[in-house]
Motif scaffolding. Structure first.
Motif, PDB file in Angstrom:
ATOM      1  N   SER A   1      11.957   3.549   9.838  1.00 49.15           N
ATOM      2  CA  SER A   1      11.717   2.224  10.417  1.00 49.15           C
ATOM      3  C   SER A   1      12.069   2.174  11.899  1.00 49.15           C
ATOM      4  CB  SER A   1      12.522   1.169   9.653  1.00 49.15           C
ATOM      5  OG  SER A   1      12.337  -0.121  10.206  1.00 49.15           O
ATOM      6  N   SER A   2      13.203   2.759  12.272  1.00 52.27           N
ATOM      7  CA  SER A   2      13.622   2.730  13.674  1.00 52.27           C
ATOM      8  C   SER A   2      12.639   3.490  14.561  1.00 52.27           C
ATOM      9  CB  SER A   2      15.027   3.319  13.821  1.00 52.27           C
ATOM     10  OG  SER A   2      15.434   3.298  15.180  1.00 52.27           O
ATOM     11  N   VAL A   3      12.160   4.651  14.099  1.00 52.25           N
ATOM     12  CA  VAL A   3      11.177   5.411  14.863  1.00 52.25           C
ATOM     13  C   VAL A   3       9.884   4.602  15.015  1.00 52.25           C
ATOM     14  CG1 VAL A   3       9.714   7.473  14.868  1.00 52.25           C
ATOM     15  CG2 VAL A   3      12.134   7.663  14.283  1.00 52.25           C
ATOM     16  N   ALA A   4       9.464   3.965  13.939  1.00 53.12           N
ATOM     17  CA  ALA A   4       8.252   3.154  14.007  1.00 53.12           C
ATOM     18  C   ALA A   4       8.386   2.063  15.058  1.00 53.12           C
ATOM     19  CB  ALA A   4       7.966   2.539  12.638  1.00 53.12           C
ATOM     20  N   TRP A   5       9.505   1.331  15.021  1.00 55.88           N
ATOM     21  CA  TRP A   5       9.714   0.274  16.014  1.00 55.88           C
ATOM     22  C   TRP A   5       9.784   0.854  17.434  1.00 55.88           C
ATOM     23  CZ3 TRP A   5       8.593  -4.465  15.172  1.00 55.88           C
ATOM     24  CH2 TRP A   5       8.815  -5.071  13.921  1.00 55.88           C
ATOM     25  N   LYS A   6      10.381   2.024  17.574  1.00 56.11           N
ATOM     26  CA  LYS A   6      10.473   2.636  18.910  1.00 56.11           C
ATOM     27  C   LYS A   6       9.082   2.947  19.471  1.00 56.11           C
ATOM     28  CE  LYS A   6      15.090   4.693  18.581  1.00 56.11           C
ATOM     29  NZ  LYS A   6      15.871   5.941  18.469  1.00 56.11           N
ATOM     30  N   THR A   7       8.148   3.381  18.613  1.00 53.05           N
ATOM     31  CA  THR A   7       6.805   3.664  19.130  1.00 53.05           C
ATOM     32  C   THR A   7       6.126   2.382  19.609  1.00 53.05           C
ATOM     33  OG1 THR A   7       5.717   3.491  16.948  1.00 53.05           O
ATOM     34  CG2 THR A   7       6.540   5.671  17.633  1.00 53.05           C
ATOM     35  N   GLY A   8       6.363   1.281  18.894  1.00 48.98           N
ATOM     36  CA  GLY A   8       5.815   0.008  19.346  1.00 48.98           C
ATOM     37  C   GLY A   8       6.403  -0.414  20.676  1.00 48.98           C
ATOM     38  N   LEU A   9       7.709  -0.255  20.816  1.00 48.28           N
ATOM     39  CA  LEU A   9       8.377  -0.615  22.071  1.00 48.28           C
ATOM     40  C   LEU A   9       7.986   0.341  23.198  1.00 48.28           C
ATOM     41  CD1 LEU A   9      11.886  -1.472  20.595  1.00 48.28           C
ATOM     42  CD2 LEU A   9      10.275  -3.095  21.631  1.00 48.28           C
ATOM     43  N   TRP A  10       7.742   1.612  22.854  1.00 43.45           N
ATOM     44  CA  TRP A  10       7.257   2.572  23.867  1.00 43.45           C
ATOM     45  C   TRP A  10       5.954   2.078  24.471  1.00 43.45           C
ATOM     46  CZ3 TRP A  10       2.577   5.336  23.230  1.00 43.45           C
ATOM     47  CH2 TRP A  10       2.279   6.222  24.265  1.00 43.45           C
ATOM     48  N   TYR A  11       5.008   1.722  23.622  1.00 39.25           N
ATOM     49  CA  TYR A  11       3.729   1.271  24.158  1.00 39.25           C
ATOM     50  C   TYR A  11       3.912  -0.012  24.969  1.00 39.25           C
ATOM     51  CZ  TYR A  11      -1.196   0.427  24.670  1.00 39.25           C
ATOM     52  OH  TYR A  11      -2.439   0.230  25.223  1.00 39.25           O
ATOM     53  N   TRP A  12       4.665  -0.947  24.436  1.00 38.22           N
ATOM     54  CA  TRP A  12       4.859  -2.245  25.080  1.00 38.22           C
ATOM     55  C   TRP A  12       5.475  -2.102  26.472  1.00 38.22           C
ATOM     56  CZ3 TRP A  12       3.380  -7.073  23.681  1.00 38.22           C
ATOM     57  CH2 TRP A  12       3.968  -8.156  24.359  1.00 38.22           C
ATOM     58  N   ASN A  13       6.431  -1.227  26.603  1.00 38.74           N
ATOM     59  CA  ASN A  13       7.196  -1.127  27.857  1.00 38.74           C
ATOM     60  C   ASN A  13       6.644  -0.124  28.854  1.00 38.74           C
ATOM     61  OD1 ASN A  13       9.916  -2.790  27.656  1.00 38.74           O
ATOM     62  ND2 ASN A  13       9.508  -1.956  25.612  1.00 38.74           N
ATOM     63  N   THR A  14       5.772   0.796  28.411  1.00 37.76           N
ATOM     64  CA  THR A  14       5.366   1.865  29.328  1.00 37.76           C
ATOM     65  C   THR A  14       3.864   2.037  29.497  1.00 37.76           C
ATOM     66  OG1 THR A  14       5.294   3.647  27.661  1.00 37.76           O
ATOM     67  CG2 THR A  14       7.450   3.143  28.645  1.00 37.76           C
ATOM     68  N   GLN A  15       3.054   1.465  28.621  1.00 40.01           N
ATOM     69  CA  GLN A  15       1.622   1.738  28.654  1.00 40.01           C
ATOM     70  C   GLN A  15       0.821   0.487  29.037  1.00 40.01           C
ATOM     71  OE1 GLN A  15       0.585   5.125  27.924  1.00 40.01           O
ATOM     72  NE2 GLN A  15       2.804   5.166  28.269  1.00 40.01           N
ATOM     73  N   SER A  16      -0.211   0.686  29.845  1.00 43.83           N
ATOM     74  CA  SER A  16      -1.076  -0.435  30.223  1.00 43.83           C
ATOM     75  C   SER A  16      -2.404  -0.421  29.470  1.00 43.83           C
ATOM     76  CB  SER A  16      -1.341  -0.436  31.734  1.00 43.83           C
ATOM     77  OG  SER A  16      -1.945   0.777  32.132  1.00 43.83           O
TER      78      SER A  16
END
Length: 378
Positions: A301-316
Motif C-alpha cells: 500500500s505504501s509503495v502504491a501511494w508513493k507512486t501516486g505522489l511521485w507523479y503528482w509532485n514531479t510529472q507534468s
C-alpha cells in the motif's frame, strides 16, 4: 501520463453524480435534527458568537460577547450546512459576498448565504462567497459585529464550534486529512488503499499538502484525492480492469526494455501507473526497483501511494506543470486534470470525465472545510 483508466465506470459514476446534484439543488432547507451538535461558538478572547439582545427578529445583528450560556449563544451545526440559534439561521446580510458583508439572524430559507462549513482548521467558511466568518476590526470587545472576509488564518477568524462525529479535527502533526475524513471520502474503498499506507508514503514528498496557507494545503489534498478517486473508481480498483491492454505498455525502444515481461507494466495503484518507462522513472526516484518488480505497486500500500505522489509532485504529463505546482501556485484544479489525462479529456475531448473529477473535488473540499478556488475545469 499515458494510460487507460476506468472509462466506462467513470461515465456511469459521473451521470449518477450529476443526477444526484440536480436533485439536491431543488431541496429546501430541512429542520435541524436532534442529533446535530449544539453548543457555543467561541472566538477571540474566549468570547461567544451571540445574537444581539437575544432577539430572534429577522435582521438581528450577530456579534461577539462574553459567554453567558443563554439561548442567544447556543448554535446548532445543522446537517444541511446552516448554523442556527433561536430557531433561525446565521445569514449574510443582503446575500453579500464582498469583504465586510455583515452577518445577521434570519428565517432559514436554504440560500447559499446561509450555508457554512466548519473546517478542521477552525475556520467557518461560506463557500458561495469563498470567505470566512470574521470579527470586524480584529477586536474582542463586547458587541463587535461579525462579518465575512477573505480567509487569512488570523485569530479573528478562528472559532471553536460544536462538532459532529463526521468531521473531527485533523492531526496537525500528520496528514491534513484525518482518517475519519478519508473514510468519509471513500466509503467503499478497497482495504488495500489504507490510510496508514498513505500517511507512510507522505515522507517521500514533504511539500505535499504542507505548502502555503491552510486553504491551499486542504485544496491540494482534496485535488490529489479527487483525481485518485476518478482513476480507481473510488479507491476500489488496485489494477487496471481491462486485461487486454496489459501487453501494450511495454515500450521496446527503451534501452532497459521490459525485464519483468511484455505484459507486466499495466496500470496499478491510486494514479494507475503504467508503461515500463514510468515504472523505471518512479522506481529510480523512490529508490525502489519497480522496473524489475512492478508488482510491488499492487502488493504494498505504501509503495502504491508513493507512486501516486511521485507523479503528482514531479510529472507534468500532457500539461505544462506538475499537479502539485498547479495547486500551490494558484493555477487551479483544472490544470491538475490536464497534467494527469489532459490529452484525452481536456479542451472538450471528454467533458463528462472532467466533470466527474470536478464533482469529487468539490465534495472533498467541503469535507475538509475549505473552498474549491477558481479554474476548476480544463
Amino acid at each position: 501520463m499515458k494510460r487507460i483508466s476506468l472509462r466506462g465506470l467513470t461515465l456511469v459514476r459521473s451521470a449518477v453524480t450529476l443526477a444526484v446534484a440536480a436533485l439536491l439543488s431543488v431541496l429546501v432547507t430541512v429542520p435541524a435534527s436532534a442529533a446535530d451538535p449544539v453548543g457555543s461558538i467561541t472566538g477571540l478572547a474566549g468570547k461567544c458568537v451571540d445574537v444581539a439582545a437575544a432577539s430572534n427578529a429577522n435582521g438581528t445583528p450577530v456579534q461577539l460577547y462574553d459567554c453567558n450560556g443563554s439561548g442567544a449563544q447556543q448554535w446548532t451545526v445543522a446537517g444541511d450546512g446552516t448554523l442556527r440559534a433561536l430557531g433561525k439561521c446565521l445569514d449574510i446580510t443582503e446575500r453579500g459576498t464582498a469583504n465586510g458583508s455583515t452577518v445577521q439572524l434570519w428565517d432559514c430559507g436554504g440560500g447559499a448565504n446561509q450555508k457554512w462549513v466548519v473546517s478542521a482548521a477552525n475556520d467557518i467558511v461560506n463557500p458561495a462567497a469563498d470567505k470566512c466568518l470574521d470579527v470586524t476590526g480584529n477586536t474582542s470587545a463586547n458587541g463587535a459585529r461579525l462579518q465575512i472576509w477573505t480567509c487569512t488564518g488570523a485569530p479573528n477568524q478562528k472559532w471553536n464550534a460544536p462538532r459532529g462525529g463526521s468531521t473531527p479535527p485533523s492531526n496537525p502533526g500528520s496528514f491534513i486529512v484525518s482518517e475519519a475524513q478519508f473514510n468519509q471520502m471513500f466509503p467503499s474503498r478497497n482495504s488495500f488503499y489504507s490510510y496508514s499506507g498513505l500517511v507512510a508514503a507522505l515522507g517521500a514528498y514533504p511539500g505535499f499538502a504542507k505548502t502555503g496557507s491552510d486553504t491551499v494545503k486542504r485544496q491540494e489534498a482534496a485535488a490529489f484525492l479527487a483525481n485518485v478517486n476518478h482513476e480507481t473508481g473510488g479507491l476500489v480498483h488496485v489494477v487496471e480492469q481491462n486485461t487486454a491492454n496489459y501487453p501494450h505498455y511495454c515500450d521496446p525502444n527503451q534501452s532497459y526494455g521490459c525485464p519483468a515481461g511484455q505484459a507486466a507494466y499495466y496500470g496499478r495503484g491510486p494514479i494507475q501507473l503504467s508503461w515500463n518507462f514510468n515504472y523505471k522513472a518512479a522506481g529510480d526516484s523512490l529508490g525502489i526497483d519497480l522496473l524489475n518488480n512492478p508488482w510491488l505497486v499492487q502488493n504494498d500500500s505504501s509503495v502504491a501511494w508513493k507512486t501516486g505522489l511521485w507523479y503528482w509532485n514531479t510529472q507534468s504529463g500532457p500539461g505544462t506543470m506538475t499537479p502539485h505546482n498547479a495547486m500551490v501556485n494558484g493555477a487551479g484544479f483544472g490544470q491538475t486534470i490536464r497534467s494527469i489525462n489532459g490529452s484525452l479529456e481536456c479542451d472538450g475531448r471528454n467533458p463528462a470525465q472532467v466533470q466527474s473529477r470536478i464533482n469529487a473535488y468539490q465534495r472533498f473540499v467541503q469535507i475538509l472545510g475549505t473552498t474549491p478556488g477558481n479554474n476548476l475545469s480544463c
